[in-house]
Design a protein around this motif. Structure first.
Motif, short mmCIF file in Angstrom:
data_model
loop_
_atom_site.label_atom_id
_atom_site.label_comp_id
_atom_site.label_asym_id
_atom_site.label_seq_id
_atom_site.Cartn_x
_atom_site.Cartn_y
_atom_site.Cartn_z
N GLY A 43 0.65 -1.10 -0.01
CA GLY A 43 -0.06 -0.10 0.07
C GLY A 43 0.56 1.38 -0.32
O GLY A 43 2.00 1.23 -0.62
N ASN A 44 0.02 2.29 0.29
CA ASN A 44 0.91 3.62 0.00
C ASN A 44 1.29 4.51 1.49
O ASN A 44 1.18 5.49 1.59
CB ASN A 44 0.28 4.46 -1.02
CG ASN A 44 -1.38 4.78 -0.67
OD1 ASN A 44 -2.03 4.59 0.66
ND2 ASN A 44 -1.63 6.28 -0.96
N LYS A 45 0.93 3.31 2.94
CA LYS A 45 0.21 4.50 3.51
C LYS A 45 1.27 4.76 4.91
O LYS A 45 1.08 5.68 5.98
CB LYS A 45 -0.95 3.85 4.55
CG LYS A 45 -1.94 3.50 3.89
CD LYS A 45 -3.05 3.02 4.95
CE LYS A 45 -2.71 1.51 4.76
NZ LYS A 45 -2.75 0.94 4.19
N GLU A 46 2.50 4.07 4.79
CA GLU A 46 3.66 3.88 5.91
C GLU A 46 4.62 5.15 4.92
O GLU A 46 4.89 5.55 4.29
CB GLU A 46 4.19 3.10 5.44
CG GLU A 46 3.37 1.44 5.67
CD GLU A 46 2.38 1.63 6.69
OE1 GLU A 46 2.77 2.41 7.58
OE2 GLU A 46 1.12 1.12 6.35
N ASP A 47 5.39 5.71 6.04
CA ASP A 47 6.25 6.86 5.78
C ASP A 47 7.23 6.06 5.21
O ASP A 47 8.02 5.39 5.19
CB ASP A 47 6.67 7.35 7.66
CG ASP A 47 7.31 7.02 8.61
OD1 ASP A 47 7.78 5.90 8.49
OD2 ASP A 47 6.76 6.84 9.97
N ARG A 48 8.04 7.26 4.76
CA ARG A 48 9.74 6.99 4.34
C ARG A 48 10.50 6.02 5.39
O ARG A 48 11.24 4.95 5.05
CB ARG A 48 9.94 8.35 4.39
CG ARG A 48 9.48 9.70 2.85
CD ARG A 48 10.58 9.52 1.65
NE ARG A 48 9.60 10.34 0.98
CZ ARG A 48 9.61 9.34 -0.47
NH1 ARG A 48 9.75 8.29 -0.13
NH2 ARG A 48 9.17 9.59 -0.81
N LYS A 49 10.46 6.80 7.10
CA LYS A 49 11.54 5.59 7.84
C LYS A 49 11.04 4.36 7.57
O LYS A 49 11.53 3.13 7.69
CB LYS A 49 11.73 6.01 8.79
CG LYS A 49 12.24 6.17 10.04
CD LYS A 49 11.66 6.58 11.31
CE LYS A 49 12.34 5.59 12.65
NZ LYS A 49 11.79 5.33 13.87
N PHE A 50 10.04 4.14 7.78
CA PHE A 50 9.32 2.64 7.26
C PHE A 50 9.61 2.14 6.02
O PHE A 50 10.98 0.96 6.27
CB PHE A 50 7.48 2.58 7.67
CG PHE A 50 7.36 1.40 8.14
CD1 PHE A 50 6.89 1.05 8.48
CD2 PHE A 50 7.12 0.72 7.16
CE1 PHE A 50 6.32 -0.49 8.65
CE2 PHE A 50 6.74 -0.50 6.01
CZ PHE A 50 6.27 -1.27 7.70
N GLN A 51 9.90 2.66 5.16
CA GLN A 51 10.26 1.99 4.23
C GLN A 51 11.24 1.76 3.55
O GLN A 51 11.91 0.75 3.30
CB GLN A 51 9.80 2.84 2.94
CG GLN A 51 7.32 3.33 2.79
CD GLN A 51 8.06 3.24 2.07
OE1 GLN A 51 7.90 3.84 0.58
NE2 GLN A 51 6.38 4.45 1.79
N ASP A 52 11.86 2.89 4.59
CA ASP A 52 13.96 2.35 4.27
C ASP A 52 14.15 1.37 5.14
O ASP A 52 15.16 0.26 4.63
CB ASP A 52 14.07 3.79 4.86
CG ASP A 52 15.86 3.85 4.47
OD1 ASP A 52 15.96 3.62 3.86
OD2 ASP A 52 16.76 3.97 5.82
N ILE A 53 13.52 0.98 6.78
CA ILE A 53 14.23 0.03 7.20
C ILE A 53 13.83 -1.04 6.36
O ILE A 53 14.53 -2.33 6.39
CB ILE A 53 12.74 0.12 8.45
CG1 ILE A 53 13.27 1.40 9.40
CG2 ILE A 53 13.08 -1.69 9.10
CD1 ILE A 53 12.83 1.44 10.51
N TYR A 54 12.79 -1.61 5.36
CA TYR A 54 12.30 -2.83 5.07
C TYR A 54 13.16 -2.58 3.16
O TYR A 54 13.16 -3.83 2.36
CB TYR A 54 11.13 -3.05 5.10
CG TYR A 54 10.76 -3.48 6.08
CD1 TYR A 54 11.18 -4.69 6.78
CD2 TYR A 54 9.88 -2.26 7.39
CE1 TYR A 54 10.76 -5.28 7.63
CE2 TYR A 54 9.29 -3.24 8.73
CZ TYR A 54 9.67 -4.22 8.84
OH TYR A 54 9.62 -4.77 9.88
N GLY A 55 13.47 -1.09 2.94
CA GLY A 55 13.71 -0.97 1.41
C GLY A 55 12.91 -1.28 0.63
O GLY A 55 12.74 -1.89 -0.83
#
Ligand SMILES: [Zn+2]
Length: 270
Positions: A48-60
């Motif tokens: 989806g599109n709901k998570e922030d950049r920090k979260f997306q970076d942790i999992y790449g």
């Protein structure tokens, strides 16, 4: 990620999947669309599109759409469809990387159903489990991914094996989560199994190659033993959600362990 192979030593798994300096490996987040007489069926919805950049970076996570909200929506549009065309969504389970795309955040910040005309299918036990997290499971279950679906009356909470529509059957495959399900597809005599996180990549086919994420790894082991034996005997095609390269494969067994050979998808789906 070190967690992807559980107790299997890194010296073994990194031969199959090289890791980056942060110990991350490349993984897919694959969804499947089935063209059915009742309409389109979507299995898994990605992150989806709901998570922030920090979260997306942790999992790449790379899931941003070029045209739509997500890579999934882009893929649907490339196939000539829109989210409105989806009649049924099947979640194997409710972890954020499988059910995060059930809903989306609009420009005003409101959470909406990503597939407004669809009914969504998940095991009732999984829905309950996702709503009653503990310290170990809370990082994977976000209410915004599934509670809005329930509150809109769109969840079809099933209990055990169930034919959802002709040729599409959900089948309990517990272990990764207690009420995880896989999806068995049958079309003109051929069968294919959408594994979900029972076997996330082709590298996870050997029975003891089980993710560290699994909450009941010994249950996963017995589920794999049972399901893969049947898949081999009945020559099912397997669909992998997280394999970076292999979407479809035919199961093999060399007398010692399971492996896979490439296999074209049944029908015209891809
Ligand atoms: Zn999962």
């Amino acid at each position: 990620m070190l967690t992807m192979f559980g107790v299997v030593p890194k010296v073994l798994w990194e031969r199959r999947m090289p890791a980056d300096p942060r110990n991350r490996i490349s993984l897919g987040m694959r969804c499947l669309v089935i063209e059915h007489d009742v309409g389109l069926i979507l299995i898994e919805t990605g992150s989806g599109n709901k998570e922030d950049r920090k979260f997306q970076d942790i999992y790449g996570i790379e899931n941003e759409g070029a045209n739509g909200r997500t890579a999934l929506e882009d893929g649907l549009r490339a196939a000539g469809y829109t989210p409105d065309d989806i009649a049924i969504v099947i979640d194997t389970h409710l972890h954020f990387d499988h059910a995060g795309g059930n809903t989306y955040r609009d420009e005003r910040g409101d959470i909406r159903l990503a597939f407004p005309r669809a009914r969504y299918v998940v095991q009732g036990g999984e829905y309950h489990y996702a709503n009653h997290t503990n310290e170990r499971t809370a990082a994977s279950y976000f209410a915004r991914n599934f509670v809005p679906v329930f509150e809109a009356g769109r969840f079809d909470l099933v209990d055990g094996e169930r034919e959802i529509v002709p040729g599409v059957t959900v089948m309990p495959t517990p272990g990764h989560t207690p009420f995880h399900q896989s999806v068995l597809l049958e079309s003109s005599g051929a069968r294919a199994l959408v594994l979900g996180d029972l076997v996330p990549t082709a590298a996870h086919l050997p029975l003891p190659w089980i993710m560290g994420y699994d909450v009941e790894p010994l249950v996963t082991l017995e589920t794999k033993r049972r399901v893969l034996a049947r898949a081999l005997a009945e020559e099912w095609t397997l669909f992998f959600g997280h394999d970076p390269a292999v979407a479809w494969a035919r199961l093999t067994h060399d007398g010692k362990t399971y492996g896979a050979v490439s296999d074209p998808p049944p029908g015209k789906s891809g």
